[in-house]
Design an enzyme around this catalytic site. Structure first.
Site, short mmCIF file in Angstrom:
data_model
loop_
_atom_site.label_atom_id
_atom_site.label_comp_id
_atom_site.label_asym_id
_atom_site.label_seq_id
_atom_site.Cartn_x
_atom_site.Cartn_y
_atom_site.Cartn_z
N ARG A 1 -1.83 -7.87 13.46
CA ARG A 1 -2.23 -7.00 12.55
C ARG A 1 -2.79 -7.60 11.30
NH1 ARG A 1 3.63 -5.19 10.83
NH2 ARG A 1 2.79 -4.50 9.34
N ARG B 1 10.51 -6.65 5.57
CA ARG B 1 11.18 -5.49 5.64
C ARG B 1 11.55 -5.30 6.97
NH1 ARG B 1 5.20 -1.93 5.47
NH2 ARG B 1 4.88 -2.98 7.31
N LYS C 1 0.98 -1.12 -0.02
CA LYS C 1 0.12 -0.17 0.11
C LYS C 1 0.52 1.06 -0.31
CE LYS C 1 -2.42 -0.27 3.43
NZ LYS C 1 -2.32 0.95 4.98
N ARG D 1 -9.87 2.58 8.33
CA ARG D 1 -9.61 0.73 8.64
C ARG D 1 -10.79 0.72 9.74
NH1 ARG D 1 -3.16 1.88 8.83
NH2 ARG D 1 -2.94 -0.01 9.32
N ARG E 1 11.26 -1.72 11.44
CA ARG E 1 10.19 -1.48 12.18
C ARG E 1 9.89 -2.05 13.65
NH1 ARG E 1 5.17 0.31 8.17
NH2 ARG E 1 4.00 -0.51 10.03
P1 ADP Z 1 0.68 -1.32 8.12
O1 ADP Z 1 -0.61 -1.28 7.18
O2 ADP Z 1 1.87 -1.82 6.99
O3 ADP Z 1 -0.02 -2.15 8.99
P2 ADP Z 1 0.75 1.62 8.53
O4 ADP Z 1 1.54 1.87 8.48
O5 ADP Z 1 -0.59 1.72 7.42
O6 ADP Z 1 0.96 -0.70 8.42
O7 ADP Z 1 -0.10 1.44 10.09
C1 ADP Z 1 0.79 1.31 11.63
C2 ADP Z 1 0.47 0.89 12.20
O8 ADP Z 1 -0.80 2.64 12.42
C3 ADP Z 1 -0.99 0.48 12.65
O9 ADP Z 1 -0.93 -0.78 12.70
C4 ADP Z 1 -2.00 1.64 13.82
O10 ADP Z 1 -1.33 1.12 15.34
C5 ADP Z 1 -1.58 2.78 13.18
N1 ADP Z 1 -2.76 2.77 12.08
C6 ADP Z 1 -2.77 3.96 11.18
N2 ADP Z 1 -3.69 3.72 10.61
C7 ADP Z 1 -4.93 4.05 11.53
C8 ADP Z 1 -6.12 3.71 11.62
N3 ADP Z 1 -6.64 4.77 10.62
N4 ADP Z 1 -6.52 3.46 12.41
C9 ADP Z 1 -6.17 3.19 13.71
N5 ADP Z 1 -4.74 2.79 13.47
C10 ADP Z 1 -4.25 3.52 13.04
#
Ligand code: ADP
Length: 187
Positions: A144, A127, A13, A88, A133
């Site tokens: 996740r 990654r 993404k 989300r 990370r």
């Molecule tokens: P990925 O899609 O690779 O898991 P992201 O970088 O999009 O990672 O998000 C990392 C973390 O940030 C998520 O696991 C969550 O804890 C938090 N997060 C990101 N966007 C949201 C959202 N819209 N609502 C709640 N938590 C979020």
């Protein structure tokens, strides 16, 4: 163009969002990136978010929603944006609709990048080695994926009902997937 990009962790993404937002000349708004920046800078928001992120849980909606509302009100998002990682949850879908309603506009499309679970777990572990990370350990990655399937996957059906869902296969080379995404968006 006002877009939402969704897909399971590791589907690519973030990578695709960069290319697509550049090609369409719209800002790339990643909630994950905004949270990580706040964690690094040690802001109050960052301290709050870190607690959840480290476990692979979602940050509470009220925290995330106000952050996104503020970001979408900035001038560069006026003529379009690509939202990566938001909404989300179902309440976030309603909140986004309300935010856009308030700005007298609406979403054009939600693009779902689909991916094979085994392959994305492998990608994320790789990654983890390269970027380190903190939420890329195997245990947190598994969580996740579970949280995604439970909280976020159902959103695709909602956008499908609204008639604005586009599904794109995220497997294959990065530029192949970018071309598929742009083609799906009519570019
Ligand atoms: P990925 O899609 O690779 O898991 P992201 O970088 O999009 O990672 O998000 C990392 C973390 O940030 C998520 O696991 C969550 O804890 C938090 N997060 C990101 N966007 C949201 C959202 N819209 N609502 C709640 N938590 C979020």
């Amino acid at each position: 163009m006002r877009l939402v990009l969704m897909g399971p962790p590791g589907a690519g993404k973030g990578t695709q969002a960069k290319f697509v937002s550049e090609a369409l000349n719209i800002p790339h708004i990643s909630t994950g990136e905004i949270f990580r920046k706040n964690v690094t800078e040690g802001t109050e928001l960052g301290v709050k978010a870190k607690e959840y992120m480290d476990k692979g849980e979602y940050v509470p909606d009220e925290v995330t929603n106000s952050m996104v509302a503020a970001r979408l009100a900035e001038p560069d998002a006026k003529n379009g944006f690509l939202l990566d990682g938001y909404p989300r949850t179902l309440p976030q879908v309603s909140e986004l609709d309300a935010i856009l309603d308030g700005l007298d506009t609406k979403l054009d499309n939600c693009v779902e990048i689909t991916a094979n679970t085994d392959e994305v777990v492998q990608r994320l572990l790789k990654r983890a080695e390269l970027e380190g990370r903190p939420d890329d350990t195997e245990e947190v990655i598994r969580n996740r994926m579970v949280v995604y399937a439970r909280e976020t996957e159902p959103l695709a059906a909602v956008y499908e009902e609204h008639g604005i869902l586009l599904k794109v296969d995220g497997m294959g080379e990065v530029d192949e997937v970018t071309q598929r995404l742009l083609a799906a968006l009519g570019h």
